[in-house]
Structure formats: structure tokens, C-alpha cells
Design a protein around this motif. Structure first.
Motif, mmCIF file in Angstrom:
data_model
loop_
_atom_site.group_PDB
_atom_site.id
_atom_site.type_symbol
_atom_site.label_atom_id
_atom_site.label_comp_id
_atom_site.label_asym_id
_atom_site.label_seq_id
_atom_site.Cartn_x
_atom_site.Cartn_y
_atom_site.Cartn_z
ATOM 1 N N GLY A 31 0.804 -1.220 0.000
ATOM 2 C CA GLY A 31 0.000 0.000 0.000
ATOM 3 C C GLY A 31 0.835 1.268 0.000
ATOM 4 N N PRO A 32 1.724 1.468 0.996
ATOM 5 C CA PRO A 32 2.579 2.661 0.969
ATOM 6 C C PRO A 32 3.440 2.750 -0.282
ATOM 7 N N LEU A 33 3.888 1.599 -0.798
ATOM 8 C CA LEU A 33 4.684 1.612 -2.028
ATOM 9 C C LEU A 33 3.849 2.142 -3.198
ATOM 10 N N ALA A 34 2.570 1.735 -3.263
ATOM 11 C CA ALA A 34 1.707 2.195 -4.347
ATOM 12 C C ALA A 34 1.368 3.670 -4.209
ATOM 13 N N ASP A 35 1.195 4.149 -2.969
ATOM 14 C CA ASP A 35 0.945 5.580 -2.765
ATOM 15 C C ASP A 35 2.163 6.418 -3.142
ATOM 16 N N ARG A 36 3.339 5.825 -3.041
ATOM 17 C CA ARG A 36 4.579 6.555 -3.345
ATOM 18 C C ARG A 36 5.000 6.421 -4.798
ATOM 19 N N PHE A 37 4.942 5.206 -5.366
ATOM 20 C CA PHE A 37 5.534 4.969 -6.683
ATOM 21 C C PHE A 37 4.513 4.725 -7.797
ATOM 22 N N GLY A 38 3.240 4.599 -7.464
ATOM 23 C CA GLY A 38 2.240 4.412 -8.507
ATOM 24 C C GLY A 38 1.509 3.090 -8.398
ATOM 25 N N ARG A 39 0.280 3.070 -8.933
ATOM 26 C CA ARG A 39 -0.583 1.897 -8.798
ATOM 27 C C ARG A 39 -0.157 0.750 -9.716
ATOM 28 N N THR A 40 0.108 1.049 -10.984
ATOM 29 C CA THR A 40 0.320 -0.031 -11.952
ATOM 30 C C THR A 40 1.635 -0.766 -11.744
ATOM 31 N N LYS A 41 2.704 -0.047 -11.414
ATOM 32 C CA LYS A 41 3.994 -0.708 -11.208
ATOM 33 C C LYS A 41 3.933 -1.682 -10.039
ATOM 34 N N VAL A 42 3.335 -1.237 -8.951
ATOM 35 C CA VAL A 42 3.281 -2.080 -7.757
ATOM 36 C C VAL A 42 2.267 -3.214 -7.949
ATOM 37 N N LEU A 43 1.170 -2.950 -8.684
ATOM 38 C CA LEU A 43 0.217 -4.006 -9.002
ATOM 39 C C LEU A 43 0.915 -5.128 -9.775
ATOM 40 N N ALA A 44 1.719 -4.762 -10.764
ATOM 41 C CA ALA A 44 2.460 -5.767 -11.535
ATOM 42 C C ALA A 44 3.422 -6.542 -10.638
ATOM 43 N N ALA A 45 4.047 -5.858 -9.682
ATOM 44 C CA ALA A 45 4.982 -6.528 -8.781
ATOM 45 C C ALA A 45 4.278 -7.559 -7.903
ATOM 46 N N THR A 46 3.061 -7.252 -7.457
ATOM 47 C CA THR A 46 2.325 -8.219 -6.629
ATOM 48 C C THR A 46 1.987 -9.474 -7.438
ATOM 49 N N ILE A 47 1.550 -9.279 -8.680
ATOM 50 C CA ILE A 47 1.197 -10.420 -9.533
ATOM 51 C C ILE A 47 2.428 -11.272 -9.814
ATOM 52 N N PHE A 48 3.539 -10.622 -10.122
ATOM 53 C CA PHE A 48 4.788 -11.339 -10.403
ATOM 54 C C PHE A 48 5.204 -12.183 -9.193
ATOM 55 N N THR A 49 5.065 -11.619 -7.985
ATOM 56 C CA THR A 49 5.468 -12.325 -6.768
ATOM 57 C C THR A 49 4.640 -13.581 -6.542
ATOM 58 N N PHE A 50 3.303 -13.442 -6.597
ATOM 59 C CA PHE A 50 2.499 -14.627 -6.282
ATOM 60 C C PHE A 50 2.586 -15.678 -7.389
ATOM 61 N N ALA A 51 2.804 -15.239 -8.640
ATOM 62 C CA ALA A 51 2.891 -16.206 -9.736
ATOM 63 C C ALA A 51 4.153 -17.061 -9.628
ATOM 64 N N ILE A 52 5.278 -16.418 -9.402
ATOM 65 C CA ILE A 52 6.556 -17.144 -9.335
ATOM 66 C C ILE A 52 6.543 -18.152 -8.188
ATOM 67 N N PHE A 53 6.085 -17.733 -7.024
ATOM 68 C CA PHE A 53 6.184 -18.613 -5.864
ATOM 69 C C PHE A 53 5.079 -19.671 -5.832
ATOM 70 N N THR A 54 3.967 -19.428 -6.531
ATOM 71 C CA THR A 54 2.989 -20.509 -6.699
ATOM 72 C C THR A 54 3.568 -21.585 -7.608
ATOM 73 N N GLY A 55 4.232 -21.164 -8.691
ATOM 74 C CA GLY A 55 4.880 -22.126 -9.569
ATOM 75 C C GLY A 55 5.965 -22.918 -8.859
ATOM 76 N N LEU A 56 6.747 -22.244 -8.006
ATOM 77 C CA LEU A 56 7.815 -22.927 -7.277
ATOM 78 C C LEU A 56 7.275 -23.967 -6.304
ATOM 79 N N ALA A 57 6.013 -23.786 -5.833
ATOM 80 C CA ALA A 57 5.426 -24.761 -4.915
ATOM 81 C C ALA A 57 5.371 -26.151 -5.538
ATOM 82 N N ALA A 58 5.361 -26.212 -6.869
ATOM 83 C CA ALA A 58 5.337 -27.507 -7.555
ATOM 84 C C ALA A 58 6.628 -28.287 -7.352
#
Length: 432
Positions: free
Chosen positions: A88-115
Motif C-alpha cells: 500500500g505505501p509503495l503504491a501511494d509513493r511509486f504508482g498503482r500499476t507498477k506495484v500491481l504488476a509486482a504483486t502479480i509477479f510475486t504470487f505467480a513465481i512462488f505458486t509455480g515454485l510450490a510444484a
């Protein structure tokens, strides 16, 4: 007749969406859909994954150990969700779309690694970090749509956005019905890496909302977390935290334990293991369809009778549906059909989350909006993690699934007494 004509004219005159707003919505919706898919994959593959990994970790794969380990791992996942307030604070500081993409990238990579997990400890770490990413997506997607869409469209946009999460449930159920049954739990986790593509597209094609750009240009840097705890926002922050906590308890009590309950009922009805898993997938699909309909019905209701009354209707519906499904139908001699029927009702009123996508942005100014959204949702997840652990212990102690889950209906009764303390924002524009 004139009134009907006027309404149609207003509907035709709604502000058109530009290309960036359309692309941004679909990017946020797709991320939220795949977020829901990733979240629910765990519930669907819990039993087969732990049955394989527990012996490799030095524990017997008994039903009790699978249930307890599953609750502990899910509690860790929710703690990861809770820590997602950092976005949240990161998005208020650096922008909505960049941080939104970072959240998606994080959960996607580590869900794949769970395999690739070879023991329960590795699976726990991967799900914890995936939870941090998944937890941030809702706050940022909801904030983005509220700020990017025109005022006359953003309320319905919140309902449309929220359907994505439950479309993800439906997608996870479909994948489990096909890939999971034939290729196993590791293949299911690998499908969770797909959202990386969505994250890249968001970074390349979606612009920041003008509201954020204007606020960022003229805002003196403040500490947003301190501000939402200050005199101006303290009350609405804590009321929103409590209401979201109740909603999260109900979501995870009903949705996470639903596949296990259906499998138990199907097995009791004489179905094979494979048929029981397919029945759980079909029941999850029905739950998802109900929730999508609940999300779409909510914004018009909120505009007509107000935010607080709408939430009260949905909370009352959740209380009745949880008690009737897990407390009554689960214990019937032939309870599979009535339990699944009540799941549809549970799904519909589970659409209460769409109200928070609409209501929370209306309660906070642009400079602290993402922080407030992320904090309120994260608080509920921390409490939800504790409740989930207690539920697992209660299931183990009572040797039954239905009663402990049914008792979570009481949380929604409590919520009915908290709702009057929240602000009513019906008819108000999004604060700048």
C-alpha cells in the motif's frame, strides 16, 4: 414514461472509457482472477499434496495430521497475506500499476515454485511468499479501478472487478477437474505461474490513473500509515478492519473447507475417490457462479439502499448460509445435494467483498487510499490466520468438520452490530 426515458438517456450518456482505462481494468481483472485461482488451488490440492509430502517430512499421512498440517500451512499463507500491507505505501509513493504488476509477479513465481516442493517446510515457505503477493493484488486493483474509471462508472466497475476473484475459483475448479485429476497436484501449482504474463502486460500497456498523478504532483510527503491512524481517519479505519475481518473469516471458513466437506459427503454417498474429487470441483464451480452473481447484484443495491444496509443484507445471508450448509445439511443422511444447494446461496452472499472494493476507496483520500485499503485487508488476514488455526484444532478435537465451520456464522451476527459505526458514502464522489 418520461422517467424511464430519462433513465435510459442517462445510461446512454455515461462517460466512455478510453483505451488505457479498458486495458487497465482487464489487466486488474485478470490479475485478480488468477489471484483467486492461485488461492483456491491450495484448497483443492491440499489432501494429495500433504499425503505425499508429510511422510517425506517425517510425519504419518493420517487424516488428522493432514488436517492439522493443512491448517498450519494455510495460517502461514494468511500471515503472508497480512504482511502484504507493505504494498500500500509503495503504491501511494511509486504508482498503482507498477506495484500491481509486482504483486502479480510475486504470487505467480512462488505458486509455480510450490510444484517443486520436496517436503512440507518448502511448501510452507513458497505459500507464505505467494501469500504476500496475492494479498496485495486486491488493494491495488481496487484502488486502480476506483481512481482510473469515471465517477459514473466506478461503482459498477467495483462489482465487475470482484467477479474476477471468483472466476478464479471457477478456473481452479476446472483445472482440477482436468489437469489435477490426471496429472496431480504439482501440475496444478505450475499453472499458477501463468500470471507472470499479465504482470508484464500491465507494466507495458497501462498508464497510472490521473487522480494519482495529480495528487502525487502536489502532495507533500507524509507517512500514510500514520495518517490513517490519525484523528481524521482512525474510526473508519478500525471499523473497516473489523468488517473486513468478519468477511475474511466467512470466506475462508466456507470456501477453503468446502472441497473437503463435499469430498466427505460424496464418499459417504458411495462415490469413488476420483468421482468425489470431480464432485468437489463441480461444487466449487457452482459456489463461484453464485458469488459472481452476488458481486454483480451488489453495486445497484448499494446505490439504491446504501452501503451499510447492503452489507447488512449480505452479512445476514452469510450467517444463514454457513449455518444451514455446514451445521445442518452436512449432517443429513443424504446431505450431498442439499449441501451443494446451500453452497450456491453461500456463494451469492459471499459477494459482499464487492462492497469493499466500492466502499473503501470512497472513505479515504488519494494520497493514502492504497495504504488504507491494504492495511484494512491485511489486518483481517492476520486475524483470519489465527481463526483458521483454531478451526483446524477444533476439527481435530471434535473429529468433525461441520460444527466448527458452522460456528463462524456468529462472526457475521457480530458484524451486524458493527456496521452502524461505519460512514455512509452513498451519493458521494471519490475524495481527491
Amino acid at each position: 414514461m418520461n422517467t424511464l426515458t430519462d433513465r435510459r438517456a442517462v445510461a446512454r450518456q455515461r462517460t466512455p472509457l478510453n483505451r488505457s482505462q479498458i486495458a487497465g481494468f482487464w489487466g486488474a481483472w485478470a490479475g485478480w482472477t488468477l489471484d483467486g485461482m492461485d488461492s483456491f488451488i491450495y484448497a483443492l490440492v491440499l489432501t494429495p499434496a500433504l499425503t505425499e509430502l508429510l511422510p517425506r517430512s517425517g510425519f504419518a499421512a493420517t487424516p488428522s495430521n493432514v488436517g492439522l498440517a493443512g491448517s498450519i500451512l494455510f495460517a502461514l499463507f494468511l500471515v503472508g497475506w497480512g504482511l502484504s500491507f507493505i504494498w500500500g505505501p509503495l503504491a501511494d509513493r511509486f504508482g498503482r500499476t507498477k506495484v500491481l504488476a509486482a504483486t502479480i509477479f510475486t504470487f505467480a513465481i512462488f505458486t509455480g515454485l510450490a510444484a517443486t516442493s520436496t517436503n512440507v517446510w518448502q511448501l510452507g515457505v513458497y505459500r507464505f511468499i505467494a501469500g504476500v503477493g496475492i494479498g496485495g493484488e486486491w488493494a491495488l486493483a481496487g484502488t486502480y479501478v476506483a481512481e482510473a474509471w469515471p465517477e459514473d462508472r466506478r461503482k459498477m466497475g467495483a462489482g465487475y472487478l470482484q467477479t474476477g476473484y471468483y472466476a478464479g475459483f471457477f478456473l481452479a475448479a476446472a483445472l482440477n477437474y482436468t489437469i489435477g485429476v490426471h496429472f496431480g497436484w504439482r501440475a496444478m501449482f505450475l499453472t499458477g505461474a501463468v500470471p507472470v504474463v499479465v504482470a508484464i502486460l500491465i507494466l507495458l500497456r497501462v498508464k497510472e490513473p490521473e487522480k494519482w498523478q495529480k495528487a502525487d504532483a502536489k502532495t507533500v510527503r507524509v507517512k500514510p500509515l500514520r495518517e490513517i491512524m490519525g484523528p481524521a481517519y482512525r474510526r473508519r479505519t478500525w471499523v473497516a478492519c473489523i468488517l473486513l475481518t468478519i468477511a475474511i473469516i466467512g470466506l475462508w471458513a466456507g470456501a477453503v473447507y468446502e472441497p473437503s466437506a463435499v469430498i466427505q459427503l460424496a464418499t459417504r454417498a458411495g462415490m469413488s475417490k476420483g468421482d468425489s474429487m470431480r464432485m468437489a470441483s463441480l461444487a466449487t464451480g457452482l459456489l463461484s457462479i453464485g458469488t459472481i452473481l452476488g458481486c454483480l447484484a451488489l453495486p445497484p443495491m448499494a446505490e439504491r439502499i446504501g452501503r451499510k444496509m447492503t452489507l447488512a443484507v449480505y452479512f445476514a445471508g452469510m450467517a444463514v448460509a454457513i449455518a444451514a450448509s455446514f451445521g445442518w445439511a452436512f449432517y443429513l443422511p443424504n446431505g450431498l445435494a442439499p449441501f451443494i444447494a446451500w453452497l450456491f446461496v453461500l456463494g451469492f452472499f459471499g459477494g459482499n467483498f464487492a462492497l469493499f472494493s466500492l466502499w473503501l476507496p470512497e472513505q479515504f483520500e488519494t494520497r493514502v487510499r492504497a495504504t488504507a485499503f491494504a492495511f484494512c485487508t491485511s489486518f483481517g488476514r492476520f486475524v483470519g490466520a489465527g481463526v483458521n488455526f483454531l478451526l483446524g484444532a477444533a476439527v481435530l478435537h471434535m473429529q468433525t468438520l461441520g460444527v466448527p465451520v458452522a460456528l463462524t456464522a456468529l462472526a457475521f451476527v457480530l458484524g451486524l452490530f458493527v456496521i452502524p459505526f461505519a460512514p455512509e458514502t452513498k451519493g458521494e464522489t471519490l475524495p481527491q
